[in-house]
Design an enzyme around this catalytic site. Sequence first.
Site, PDB file in Angstrom:
ATOM      1  NE  ARG A  23      17.478 -33.281  42.503  1.00  0.00           N
ATOM      2  CZ  ARG A  23      15.658 -32.918  42.671  1.00  0.00           C
ATOM      3  NH1 ARG A  23      14.997 -34.419  42.067  1.00  0.00           N
ATOM      4  NH2 ARG A  23      15.046 -31.866  43.192  1.00  0.00           N
ATOM      5  CD  GLN A  46      -2.555 -21.527  15.756  1.00  0.00           C
ATOM      6  OE1 GLN A  46      -2.468 -20.569  15.917  1.00  0.00           O
ATOM      7  NE2 GLN A  46      -2.773 -22.081  15.400  1.00  0.00           N
ATOM      8  CG  ASN A  48       2.270 -20.840  17.335  1.00  0.00           C
ATOM      9  OD1 ASN A  48       1.583 -21.879  16.121  1.00  0.00           O
ATOM     10  ND2 ASN A  48       1.277 -20.427  16.528  1.00  0.00           N
ATOM     11  CG  HIS A  62       3.719 -11.159  11.125  1.00  0.00           C
ATOM     12  ND1 HIS A  62       4.365 -12.070  11.833  1.00  0.00           N
ATOM     13  CD2 HIS A  62       3.823  -9.950  10.341  1.00  0.00           C
ATOM     14  CE1 HIS A  62       5.277 -12.200  10.497  1.00  0.00           C
ATOM     15  NE2 HIS A  62       5.520 -11.308   9.436  1.00  0.00           N
ATOM     16  CE  LYS A  72       1.816 -13.170  18.115  1.00  0.00           C
ATOM     17  NZ  LYS A  72       0.823 -11.174  17.567  1.00  0.00           N
ATOM     18  CG  HIS A 119       5.430 -10.835  18.815  1.00  0.00           C
ATOM     19  ND1 HIS A 119       6.359 -11.426  18.091  1.00  0.00           N
ATOM     20  CD2 HIS A 119       7.166 -10.381  19.727  1.00  0.00           C
ATOM     21  CE1 HIS A 119       7.420 -12.012  18.576  1.00  0.00           C
ATOM     22  NE2 HIS A 119       7.876 -11.664  19.616  1.00  0.00           N
ATOM     23  CE1 TYR A 132       3.398 -17.362  16.871  1.00  0.00           C
ATOM     24  CE2 TYR A 132       5.384 -18.229  16.442  1.00  0.00           C
ATOM     25  CZ  TYR A 132       4.160 -18.357  16.022  1.00  0.00           C
ATOM     26  OH  TYR A 132       4.515 -17.908  14.688  1.00  0.00           O
TER      27      TYR A 132
END
Length: 175
Positions: A23, A46, A48, A62, A72, A119, A132
């Site tokens: 499957r 969080q 995103n 960043h 992250k 990153h 992320y």
Amino acid sequence: MFFTRTSIAGAYLIDLDPRVDHRGSFARAFCKQEFAGAGIEFDILQCNLAHTNHAGVVLGLHFQEKPVEDNKLVRCVSGAVFDALVDMRVDSSTYREVLWVKLDAVARQALFVPGGVAHGYQALVNHTEFLYLTDQYYSPGLEKGVRFDDPSIAVPWPLPPVDVAERDRNWPLLA
């Protein structure tokens, strides 16, 4: 899940361990217990999802400063990206080391990025979706960056960078 250490302290490539039959397949993409077993404490606050319209777009590099350094867990869920990390932790044994990997929806690998590590990524195909998860809330006043084209880190973007945000074009050079 299978955790593989990278050349940057605290960063891991994470492979799925799918159960496969006629499957399709099923795999756990995150498990707090499995992460803890690999020595990673990660409490997701969080989630995103970024969509990039066309190949060549660069987002980042960043990171957030203390007290909200954010770990992250990143994954390309559709398309493909060239993902880059730069260790910006002054007290790290891998300070200013650069790592890059390809993440795509076929291999389904994830990358765990420790707090204090910059990153960024480049979309390799049109209509790429990038997910992320973070363990801190976004704090705009504490966000920092490394310029995507800084010659001292020489990230080898595979495509000519396009549509780089003004903010990302204007981070100061490291040297």
